[in-house]
Design a protein around this motif. Structure first.
Motif, mmCIF file in Angstrom:
data_model
loop_
_atom_site.group_PDB
_atom_site.id
_atom_site.type_symbol
_atom_site.label_atom_id
_atom_site.label_comp_id
_atom_site.label_asym_id
_atom_site.label_seq_id
_atom_site.Cartn_x
_atom_site.Cartn_y
_atom_site.Cartn_z
ATOM 1 N N THR A 1 8.518 0.999 4.526
ATOM 2 C CA THR A 1 7.561 1.633 3.626
ATOM 3 C C THR A 1 7.077 0.659 2.561
ATOM 4 O OG1 THR A 1 8.520 3.835 3.930
ATOM 5 C CG2 THR A 1 7.214 3.484 1.943
ATOM 6 N N TRP A 2 8.004 -0.058 1.943
ATOM 7 C CA TRP A 2 7.614 -1.003 0.893
ATOM 8 C C TRP A 2 6.905 -2.225 1.475
ATOM 9 C CZ3 TRP A 2 7.161 0.642 -3.769
ATOM 10 C CH2 TRP A 2 7.949 1.710 -4.201
ATOM 11 N N ASN A 3 7.228 -2.579 2.708
ATOM 12 C CA ASN A 3 6.431 -3.599 3.389
ATOM 13 C C ASN A 3 4.986 -3.144 3.512
ATOM 14 O OD1 ASN A 3 8.370 -5.536 3.760
ATOM 15 N ND2 ASN A 3 8.767 -5.072 5.903
ATOM 16 N N ALA A 4 4.822 -1.876 3.903
ATOM 17 C CA ALA A 4 3.476 -1.321 4.080
ATOM 18 C C ALA A 4 2.728 -1.256 2.759
ATOM 19 C CB ALA A 4 3.559 0.069 4.705
ATOM 20 N N VAL A 5 3.442 -0.915 1.688
ATOM 21 C CA VAL A 5 2.817 -0.904 0.361
ATOM 22 C C VAL A 5 2.271 -2.286 0.026
ATOM 23 C CG1 VAL A 5 3.268 -0.668 -2.116
ATOM 24 C CG2 VAL A 5 4.188 1.014 -0.522
ATOM 25 N N ALA A 6 3.075 -3.318 0.282
ATOM 26 C CA ALA A 6 2.656 -4.686 -0.020
ATOM 27 C C ALA A 6 1.465 -5.102 0.836
ATOM 28 C CB ALA A 6 3.818 -5.648 0.196
ATOM 29 N N PHE A 7 1.501 -4.784 2.132
ATOM 30 C CA PHE A 7 0.371 -5.115 3.002
ATOM 31 C C PHE A 7 -0.900 -4.417 2.531
ATOM 32 C CE2 PHE A 7 3.384 -6.403 6.473
ATOM 33 C CZ PHE A 7 2.820 -7.646 6.716
ATOM 34 N N THR A 8 -0.792 -3.121 2.212
ATOM 35 C CA THR A 8 -1.962 -2.357 1.794
ATOM 36 C C THR A 8 -2.559 -2.920 0.510
ATOM 37 O OG1 THR A 8 -1.010 -0.353 2.772
ATOM 38 C CG2 THR A 8 -2.810 -0.051 1.215
ATOM 39 N N LEU A 9 -1.720 -3.197 -0.463
ATOM 40 C CA LEU A 9 -2.199 -3.767 -1.718
ATOM 41 C C LEU A 9 -2.836 -5.134 -1.495
ATOM 42 C CD1 LEU A 9 0.712 -2.796 -4.154
ATOM 43 C CD2 LEU A 9 -1.540 -1.728 -3.951
ATOM 44 N N PHE B 1 -4.312 -6.306 1.349
ATOM 45 C CA PHE B 1 -5.602 -6.173 2.023
ATOM 46 C C PHE B 1 -6.659 -5.572 1.100
ATOM 47 C CE2 PHE B 1 -2.932 -5.651 6.080
ATOM 48 C CZ PHE B 1 -2.896 -7.031 6.259
ATOM 49 N N THR B 2 -6.256 -4.588 0.293
ATOM 50 C CA THR B 2 -7.210 -3.956 -0.620
ATOM 51 C C THR B 2 -7.616 -4.910 -1.736
ATOM 52 O OG1 THR B 2 -6.209 -1.790 -0.186
ATOM 53 C CG2 THR B 2 -7.612 -1.974 -2.128
ATOM 54 N N ALA B 3 -6.639 -5.564 -2.346
ATOM 55 C CA ALA B 3 -6.939 -6.502 -3.427
ATOM 56 C C ALA B 3 -7.754 -7.686 -2.924
ATOM 57 C CB ALA B 3 -5.642 -7.003 -4.058
ATOM 58 N N GLY B 4 -7.553 -8.050 -1.651
ATOM 59 C CA GLY B 4 -8.288 -9.171 -1.081
ATOM 60 C C GLY B 4 -9.781 -8.939 -1.000
ATOM 61 N N MET B 5 -10.201 -7.663 -1.070
ATOM 62 C CA MET B 5 -11.628 -7.350 -1.040
ATOM 63 C C MET B 5 -12.268 -7.463 -2.418
ATOM 64 S SD MET B 5 -11.847 -4.184 1.685
ATOM 65 C CE MET B 5 -10.544 -3.166 0.972
ATOM 66 N N PHE B 6 -11.437 -7.622 -3.465
ATOM 67 C CA PHE B 6 -11.971 -7.635 -4.828
ATOM 68 C C PHE B 6 -11.546 -8.865 -5.631
ATOM 69 C CE2 PHE B 6 -11.263 -3.208 -3.513
ATOM 70 C CZ PHE B 6 -12.575 -2.731 -3.572
ATOM 71 N N LEU B 7 -10.368 -9.401 -5.348
ATOM 72 C CA LEU B 7 -9.856 -10.524 -6.117
ATOM 73 C C LEU B 7 -10.103 -11.835 -5.384
ATOM 74 C CD1 LEU B 7 -6.364 -9.110 -7.209
ATOM 75 C CD2 LEU B 7 -8.513 -9.039 -8.495
ATOM 76 N N THR B 8 -10.175 -12.912 -6.139
ATOM 77 C CA THR B 8 -10.254 -14.224 -5.507
ATOM 78 C C THR B 8 -8.901 -14.539 -4.872
ATOM 79 O OG1 THR B 8 -9.544 -15.401 -7.493
ATOM 80 C CG2 THR B 8 -11.915 -15.014 -7.230
ATOM 81 N N VAL C 1 -10.956 -5.806 7.642
ATOM 82 C CA VAL C 1 -9.936 -5.779 6.590
ATOM 83 C C VAL C 1 -9.703 -4.353 6.101
ATOM 84 C CG1 VAL C 1 -9.349 -6.591 4.275
ATOM 85 C CG2 VAL C 1 -10.454 -8.145 5.885
ATOM 86 N N THR C 2 -10.786 -3.563 6.015
ATOM 87 C CA THR C 2 -10.638 -2.170 5.588
ATOM 88 C C THR C 2 -9.777 -1.385 6.568
ATOM 89 O OG1 THR C 2 -12.830 -2.231 4.546
ATOM 90 C CG2 THR C 2 -11.876 -0.059 4.971
ATOM 91 N N SER C 3 -9.961 -1.635 7.861
ATOM 92 C CA SER C 3 -9.155 -0.930 8.866
ATOM 93 C C SER C 3 -7.678 -1.289 8.726
ATOM 94 C CB SER C 3 -9.644 -1.265 10.281
ATOM 95 O OG SER C 3 -9.371 -2.614 10.625
ATOM 96 N N LEU C 4 -7.387 -2.555 8.399
ATOM 97 C CA LEU C 4 -5.999 -2.957 8.189
ATOM 98 C C LEU C 4 -5.414 -2.304 6.940
ATOM 99 C CD1 LEU C 4 -6.166 -6.783 9.061
ATOM 100 C CD2 LEU C 4 -5.179 -4.953 10.445
ATOM 101 N N ALA C 5 -6.233 -2.185 5.889
ATOM 102 C CA ALA C 5 -5.765 -1.520 4.674
ATOM 103 C C ALA C 5 -5.452 -0.051 4.954
ATOM 104 C CB ALA C 5 -6.820 -1.631 3.568
ATOM 105 N N CYS C 6 -6.299 0.604 5.743
ATOM 106 C CA CYS C 6 -6.055 2.004 6.107
ATOM 107 C C CYS C 6 -4.798 2.128 6.962
ATOM 108 C CB CYS C 6 -7.261 2.568 6.874
ATOM 109 S SG CYS C 6 -8.738 2.788 5.871
ATOM 110 N N LEU C 7 -4.617 1.187 7.885
ATOM 111 C CA LEU C 7 -3.447 1.210 8.770
ATOM 112 C C LEU C 7 -2.153 1.129 7.962
ATOM 113 C CD1 LEU C 7 -3.201 -0.875 12.059
ATOM 114 C CD2 LEU C 7 -1.232 -0.492 10.604
ATOM 115 N N TYR C 8 -2.072 0.129 7.086
ATOM 116 C CA TYR C 8 -0.833 -0.051 6.330
ATOM 117 C C TYR C 8 -0.686 1.000 5.230
ATOM 118 C CZ TYR C 8 0.226 -4.323 8.806
ATOM 119 O OH TYR C 8 0.542 -5.225 9.802
#
Length: 465
Positions: A411-419, A421-428, A67-74
């Motif tokens: 770009t905004w698609n990538a912002v949404a994907f990154t957020l 994947f990142t939020a998925g590591m901390f939020l339910t 998941v971290t690699s996907l967050a870095c990618l996007y």
């Protein structure tokens, strides 16, 4: 040339009339064949990439590497998206695609040895190439559509809908055969699937770290099976590169992008496009659909399928998503000239919202196997419409600055994907789903306002003598 009417602007096209494109088309030989080259090259490359993406959260689950690699990618796509117009002006649309395919080959190769020092750098590199890649794709299909509409004497909206439906049929079919290949190969491996903790929690109530929920002892497949799978995907990447390098012709520069601007000016031009209130209003909808896809590709595959059924079922179930998306894109492209984009987008948003609500309230434990197909199928129908219509919408409404508009979209698609994947590591997952539902409602409201603005603008233009 016939006058462009309100119905044409809104996508309600009278099939009995043949409108020529409202501007001089680019010089291009065999534009339909060129659009097929783009479509099939994406099909080969993304058969590999999307299948790997679907498995990242389950296959490379240790310490959250996948998941971290996907967050870095996007995350890298965010920056690359803003630089896309400048990169394309500098090296051209075709070279942007070739460079992207080389980065895909490197990404697939590093998955042979997934480590923080291999997978993260290749993910970032792939992300940097993705912005120009997707912007080039949009420019190619728009230019092919303009040239083909001019040659055939047909409506630009109808031609763009057809070409985009063909492209996304090819693109989404990658989910079908890519995922089937991954499941067939992974099924040959041995797993320990007998250990389940009685207190495991799957679905929306699962914690950010599913393994901490005592989910299921997700046992990695044996190495040589993984290597076999990755080797097949590597061949797909090479095939896409060869197809683009040999058969795709360089794209004639569009009038609005002929000047060579610097990188800083490229970033400025990307954000300057946001002065157009119509683009600003539809960005939340772009982000909402990307967030929904991010949840499907990571949370659904891990917290629903892998948790309740096992990792080797991911490919079989997600293949239904690709099949339905491809069929939907093909069919909706054919009927778009009768329904228009508004009707199709309303249906797509309703489907997307329904799937988010189902994920929120459905507990996947001890459920019939067929139930797991409902969400991928529903998302597939929605995505098949949205991808095609978004591309057609941008190509028609923002044609004077198509490169900047497509760059903003990705770009905004990538912002949404990154957020996501990142939020998925901390939020339910429950919290994540509520955010997605709220963003979808906001995005749909913005889209409706945009259509009203287009109607108002078009009406005022038709009144001018």
């Amino acid at each position: 040339m016939a006058q462009v009417t309100l119905n044409d602007k809104l996508g309600f096209v009278d099939s009995s009339r043949s409108e020529l494109p409202p501007r001089k088309p680019p010089s291009m030989k065999k534009p339909f064949r060129q659009s097929l080259v783009v479509s099939f090259s994406f099909m080969f490359v993304f058969a590999a990439y999307l299948s790997i993406q679907n498995l990242q959260s389950s296959l490379n689950h240790e310490q959250g590497l996948g998941v971290t690699s996907l967050a870095c990618l996007y995350g890298a796509i965010i920056l690359s998206g803003t630089l896309s117009p400048s990169v394309i002006r500098l090296i051209g649309a075709k070279r942007s695609l070739v460079l992207a395919w080389i980065c895909h080959i490197l990404y697939t190769a590093t998955n042979f040895y997934p480590h923080w020092l291999t997978l993260i750098p290749s993910s970032i590199l792939l992300g940097f190439s993705s912005g120009p890649m997707w912007t080039s794709q949009g420019l190619y299909l728009t230019s092919c559509g303009e040239a083909y509409a001019f040659d055939q004497g047909k409506s630009l909206y109808g031609i763009l809908s057809t070409l985009n439906s063909i492209f996304f049929t090819c693109y989404e079919s990658t989910d079908l055969f890519g995922n089937i290949i991954s499941s067939v190969i992974l099924t040959r491996s041995s797993y320990n699937e007998t250990f389940f903790n009685s207190s495991r929690t799957c679905g929306a109530l699962s914690s950010p770290d599913v393994s901490s929920n005592a989910t299921m002892a997700v046992t990695d497949p044996v190495k040589h099976i993984v290597y076999t799978l990755l080797s097949v995907f590597l061949v797909f990447d090479i095939a896409g590169l060869a197809l683009t390098a040999v058969y795709l012709k360089p794209l004639e520069k569009r009038g609005e992008v002929e000047d060579r601007k610097g990188l800083l000016q490229s970033v400025v031009s990307c954000f300057t496009a946001l002065k157009d209130i119509r683009l600003l209003l539809v960005i939340p909808l772009f982000m909402a659909t990307a967030m929904s896809q991010g949840i499907l590709f990571t949370a659904y595959t891990k917290s629903y399928i892998s948790c309740a059924l096992g990792i080797y079922n991911v490919g079989y179930i997600m293949a239904s998503h690709g099949l339905v998306t491809a069929i939907t894109a093909l069919l909706m492209g054919r009927v778009a000239k009768y329904t228009g984009r508004i009707v199709q987008l309303v249906v797509a948003v309703a489907l997307n919202m329904g799937m988010l609500l189902m994920m929120l309230f459905w507990n996947p434990l001890n459920q019939p196997y067929a139930m797991f197909f409902i969400i991928p199928v529903g998302y597939g129908m929605s995505e098949g419409i949205l991808r095609m219509q978004f591309n057609s919408f941008i190509g028609m409404v923002f044609f004077k600055a198509a490169d900047s508009a497509f760059a903003n979209y990705h770009t905004w698609n990538a912002v949404a994907f990154t957020l996501t994947f990142t939020a998925g590591m901390f939020l339910t997952l429950t919290t994540l789903l509520y955010i997605a539902i709220g963003l979808m409602a906001l995005g749909f409201t913005g889209y409706i306002i945009t259509e009203l603005l287009i109607r108002k603008q078009t009406t005022s233009e038709t009144r001018v003598p």
